[in-house]
Write a protein that holds these residues in place. Sequence first.
Motif, PDB file in Angstrom:
ATOM      1  N   GLY A  62     -10.711  -1.968  15.897  1.00  0.00           N
ATOM      2  CA  GLY A  62     -11.166  -2.188  14.532  1.00  0.00           C
ATOM      3  C   GLY A  62     -10.298  -1.467  13.513  1.00  0.00           C
ATOM      4  O   GLY A  62      -9.880  -0.324  13.719  1.00  0.00           O
ATOM      5  N   LEU A  63     -10.027  -2.152  12.394  1.00  0.00           N
ATOM      6  CA  LEU A  63      -9.251  -1.587  11.297  1.00  0.00           C
ATOM      7  C   LEU A  63      -9.951  -1.862   9.976  1.00  0.00           C
ATOM      8  O   LEU A  63     -10.598  -2.898   9.809  1.00  0.00           O
ATOM      9  N   GLU A  64      -9.789  -0.955   9.018  1.00  0.00           N
ATOM     10  CA  GLU A  64     -10.171  -1.202   7.635  1.00  0.00           C
ATOM     11  C   GLU A  64      -8.897  -1.182   6.794  1.00  0.00           C
ATOM     12  O   GLU A  64      -7.789  -1.109   7.333  1.00  0.00           O
ATOM     13  N   ASN A  65      -9.036  -1.259   5.494  1.00  0.00           N
ATOM     14  CA  ASN A  65      -7.867  -1.224   4.621  1.00  0.00           C
ATOM     15  C   ASN A  65      -7.044   0.033   4.883  1.00  0.00           C
ATOM     16  O   ASN A  65      -7.590   1.135   5.002  1.00  0.00           O
ATOM     17  N   GLY A  66      -5.733  -0.137   4.967  1.00  0.00           N
ATOM     18  CA  GLY A  66      -4.882   1.020   5.176  1.00  0.00           C
ATOM     19  C   GLY A  66      -3.577   0.673   5.853  1.00  0.00           C
ATOM     20  O   GLY A  66      -3.278  -0.491   6.143  1.00  0.00           O
ATOM     21  N   ARG A  67      -2.784   1.721   6.087  1.00  0.00           N
ATOM     22  CA  ARG A  67      -1.497   1.606   6.775  1.00  0.00           C
ATOM     23  C   ARG A  67      -1.670   2.226   8.157  1.00  0.00           C
ATOM     24  O   ARG A  67      -1.949   3.413   8.286  1.00  0.00           O
ATOM     25  N   TRP A  68      -1.501   1.399   9.194  1.00  0.00           N
ATOM     26  CA  TRP A  68      -1.802   1.813  10.557  1.00  0.00           C
ATOM     27  C   TRP A  68      -0.535   1.786  11.410  1.00  0.00           C
ATOM     28  O   TRP A  68       0.182   0.796  11.427  1.00  0.00           O
ATOM     29  N   LEU A  81       0.832  -1.193   0.000  1.00  0.00           N
ATOM     30  CA  LEU A  81       0.000   0.000   0.000  1.00  0.00           C
ATOM     31  C   LEU A  81       0.876   1.257   0.000  1.00  0.00           C
ATOM     32  O   LEU A  81       1.972   1.259   0.566  1.00  0.00           O
ATOM     33  N   THR A  82       0.372   2.290  -0.622  1.00  0.00           N
ATOM     34  CA  THR A  82       1.133   3.538  -0.699  1.00  0.00           C
ATOM     35  C   THR A  82       0.371   4.720  -0.124  1.00  0.00           C
ATOM     36  O   THR A  82       0.839   5.849  -0.185  1.00  0.00           O
ATOM     37  N   GLY A  83      -0.801   4.491   0.455  1.00  0.00           N
ATOM     38  CA  GLY A  83      -1.608   5.590   0.986  1.00  0.00           C
ATOM     39  C   GLY A  83      -1.013   6.188   2.248  1.00  0.00           C
ATOM     40  O   GLY A  83       0.005   5.725   2.779  1.00  0.00           O
ATOM     41  N   LYS A  84      -1.677   7.208   2.758  1.00  0.00           N
ATOM     42  CA  LYS A  84      -1.229   7.909   3.953  1.00  0.00           C
ATOM     43  C   LYS A  84      -1.317   7.005   5.178  1.00  0.00           C
ATOM     44  O   LYS A  84      -2.312   6.312   5.386  1.00  0.00           O
ATOM     45  N   GLN A  85      -0.287   7.037   5.996  1.00  0.00           N
ATOM     46  CA  GLN A  85      -0.265   6.249   7.229  1.00  0.00           C
ATOM     47  C   GLN A  85      -1.083   6.953   8.312  1.00  0.00           C
ATOM     48  O   GLN A  85      -1.050   8.177   8.431  1.00  0.00           O
ATOM     49  N   GLN A  86      -1.855   6.175   9.082  1.00  0.00           N
ATOM     50  CA  GLN A  86      -2.661   6.726  10.162  1.00  0.00           C
ATOM     51  C   GLN A  86      -2.308   6.039  11.474  1.00  0.00           C
ATOM     52  O   GLN A  86      -1.881   4.886  11.481  1.00  0.00           O
TER      53      GLN A  86
END
Length: 433
Positions: free
Chosen positions: A223-229, A205-210
Amino acid sequence: MNRQRNRGRVTVAVLAAMCAAAVLPGQAHAAGPGVYAFDPDAKNVQGAATNVEASTLDEGVPYRSTIKPGEKLYYRVTLDDASAAYVSAVAVPGDGGAVAFGDGITVSLRETDDTQCDRGRASFGSGAYARPVTAYASRTIKEGGSTCQEGGPYDVLVERESKATSSQEPWDLELRFLQEPKLRSGTSMPTEAPGSWPSASAKPLTGKQQKRSGGSGFSEATGLENGRWQDTVAPGQTRFFRVPVDWGQQIHATAGLSNTTSATKEFVGSALTLSLVNPAQGPVADAMLSYSGGPASASLRPLPPVAYRNRFDTSSQVSAMRFAGWYYLSVSLSPKLKESYGAEPIPFELSVQVKNQAEESPYEGDAGVFGVTDQDREVARKGPGPATTSTGTATFGGGPGRVRRTGGWGAACCTGGAGTGGNCWCCWCCWAV
């Protein structure tokens, strides 16, 4: 086993009267390394040395027990004659207790004449350090099956193996018994394992990290959805997350441990363990990474999309992807890092991808924990967030539907409100315990 639903609302004033003590913002995940958050609704139960003296586990109720080295403890469940059933045990060694390769627990489900239906084992493997591990056993209804098909009482046997060099302290256990919902009338389900499925690794993944903090147990999983955590984990600590994975969907996960600012470059094998557990708290897959002070990552091997037919596969990893629901990801850091890199938490990134459109559930009525609702997806999207209270704003991490409680009171957050860390924030909440 049915999902908990809202049973009423209380006002801020009432909650304020009930909340005698409040935690400060940021204390939602203040539990130290090695501390496991047991389900606050768990009932104490004692395992028996003989099956005829075994205590009965009720369906859908969490239990807490203990087991000593070499012990074989019996519990009892009552099954119907039509549903698949699952009994899981989370083993929690004491903080800092030494464990060795091969130490672990075995859970088996048996008819009362000792005929074994199924067994599952969990061990610490090459990552031989104390952390929560889980195992489960199941009963599957099979056309033409000759054993474990009848309704009635069944024995659950939990066994612990520990080397003589390992800690001899008792381990805590968190036990659960679930039955899978019945299939829709007239539904014809496959009875053979999948022949093939997409097995390519997911692209990074290349999106913004949260930033999103993990919980200290399955009941507190964030809970998590798709993404960089992004989160942090200290040596000896385990962080818990959960991801909704529906029928036909495929989950990919990678954990990346940050570099340290220390000048030390000492090698630590099996420094971090990434684990995936299914909605019945059955183990699915693990991935480990070694550490030498620089960035390192580990990914779960590609797993099949969730499908009913997966249960017939001989691979335990494929078989475990047999139903929809919340799938749990945990990140554990070896206490050995403390010797070389200190006790301070190290940042890590958890990358999550759930692919494919959701397919229709095969069950009759409410799927309970074996399904994904729009509310679940909203929980995964929002994760822990600010809750407006009578005294200000707090951050909660237990997630809707499950929070810690004090003095016998508990509340679960809907669109706002929380209670964690053994105390509660006075806020708008709905009863769900």
